[in-house]
Scaffold this active site. Sequence first.
Site, PDB file in Angstrom:
ATOM      1  N   ASP A  92       0.820  -1.223   0.000  1.00  0.00           N
ATOM      2  CA  ASP A  92       0.000   0.000   0.000  1.00  0.00           C
ATOM      3  C   ASP A  92       0.855   1.274   0.000  1.00  0.00           C
ATOM      4  OD1 ASP A  92      -2.232  -1.497  -0.010  1.00  0.00           O
ATOM      5  OD2 ASP A  92      -2.787  -1.158   2.092  1.00  0.00           O
ATOM      6  N   HIS A 135      13.454   7.785   3.684  1.00  0.00           N
ATOM      7  CA  HIS A 135      13.210   6.447   4.243  1.00  0.00           C
ATOM      8  C   HIS A 135      13.805   5.316   3.383  1.00  0.00           C
ATOM      9  CE1 HIS A 135      10.596   8.197   7.198  1.00  0.00           C
ATOM     10  NE2 HIS A 135       9.720   8.614   6.307  1.00  0.00           N
ATOM     11  N   GLY A 143       8.244   3.725   3.017  1.00  0.00           N
ATOM     12  CA  GLY A 143       7.587   5.008   3.280  1.00  0.00           C
ATOM     13  C   GLY A 143       7.565   5.964   2.104  1.00  0.00           C
ATOM     14  N   ASP A 260       5.429  17.752   6.623  1.00  0.00           N
ATOM     15  CA  ASP A 260       4.298  16.996   7.184  1.00  0.00           C
ATOM     16  C   ASP A 260       4.181  17.178   8.703  1.00  0.00           C
ATOM     17  OD1 ASP A 260       6.623  15.583   7.609  1.00  0.00           O
ATOM     18  OD2 ASP A 260       5.958  13.738   6.649  1.00  0.00           O
ATOM     19  N   TYR A 304       1.638  16.299   2.933  1.00  0.00           N
ATOM     20  CA  TYR A 304       0.486  15.682   2.275  1.00  0.00           C
ATOM     21  C   TYR A 304      -0.756  16.562   2.292  1.00  0.00           C
ATOM     22  CZ  TYR A 304       4.029  12.267   2.828  1.00  0.00           C
ATOM     23  OH  TYR A 304       5.259  11.666   2.778  1.00  0.00           O
TER      24      TYR A 304
HETATM   25 ZN    ZN Z   1       7.368  12.452   6.706  1.00  0.00          ZN
END
Ligand code: ZN
Length: 410
Positions: A92, A135, A143, A260, A304
């Site tokens: 996902d 990441h 990530g 974020d 995001y």
């Molecule tokens: Zn982040």
Amino acid sequence: MPRFPDSQVVWDPSVLDYRFSQHHPMDPVRLKLTLELARSVGVLDGVELTVPGRLDPLELARAHTDDYQAAVRVAGSGRARIDLTGYGLGNDDNPVFLHMHEAAASIVGSTLSGARAIASGTTTRAVNIAGGMHHAMRSHASGFCIYNDAAIAISWLLDNGFDRIAYVDIDAHHGDGVQAAFWNDPRVMTVSLHEDPQHLWPNTGYPTELGGPEARGTAINVPVPAFCPDGLWLRAFHAVVPSVLREFRPQLIVSQCGCDSHASDPLTDLSLTVDGQRAAILAMRDLADELCDGRWLAVGGGGYQLVSVVPRAWTHLLAAVIGTDVDPATPIPDSWKDLVAELPADRLGGVPGPVPETMGEGGDVAFTPWEPASHDATSPPADAAADRFIARARSAVFPLHGLDPEDPRD
Ligand SMILES: [Zn+2]
């Protein structure tokens, strides 16, 4: 502020192909909206964007195994089905998409281009808002990150004249991939300020993670509690980052500027405003000016809230690099709002959020400097909690640099 003559904005349009799926939160529209906002408020006036050359694929080996690169290429070619078990792909977070190798490599090429320009003396500051894939691990994606552009650029710099590089990561998530890449390398100090790993993925980044036996003290982690607002987050930043960097004396700072950490970000729980993010960006630039003759390589990262946060935060980042700082009270031009209105909302990943009216949102970026006595019984609970986190981070790492964790001047 007069424009800084010696800066480079790297932009390869093919980074817009880095899109996992139609509804994946990391939608590259955030990059497009950032550039358009920067243009509309005049930040890019007279600035020629630098298009990087093609990335030498051998550079990827600086941070990634051959078999992982092969898996990314084959999976993204759409021609063959392969077993992706162990490569962190096809789930996902990191679904396979067509041409994902090429898109991920273009992000690396952009950050590396900025690093090369700084190393050659062509420029002093460079920025790649598409970068910051912190990441990505040596042999697997993680990530939303496929290739670790910052780790590759730092590795290249180490082979090209630099032997003390500081990486400072203000994304809400721990900069685990970059920390892992230089875990046992005393030439690279990684500093990550992030939400409490007990609460937030990837659940690493405790102050006790200090680096390998050859490099103890060069991995530095500053977790902050969930819901941490601007003032406490900036207090944490200033309680640790300047002191350890001054002690390390880097020749260049690489900043991961994930945004974020914003209160409205759908994936995290911090409580920053765009103003707080802007303040940290400017603080990192100040440190590069103070310690590195201005040498500063900045990249983006997470973020995001595609409309209300990322374009503003990274327009401030572009402005900081170019030296055309934007007053947070500056109104957002109608031309940009019109552009947003034309976006097909049902095709956006992440959360668009409301269309902002000004370049800031009135966040209070004043902060009280940390001191040992500030976490006493009379402090507000949020302050006391943040101060306990700060004290733990300082106690873990300051003695390794000859600094006194109890001395607020350090
Ligand atoms: Zn982040």
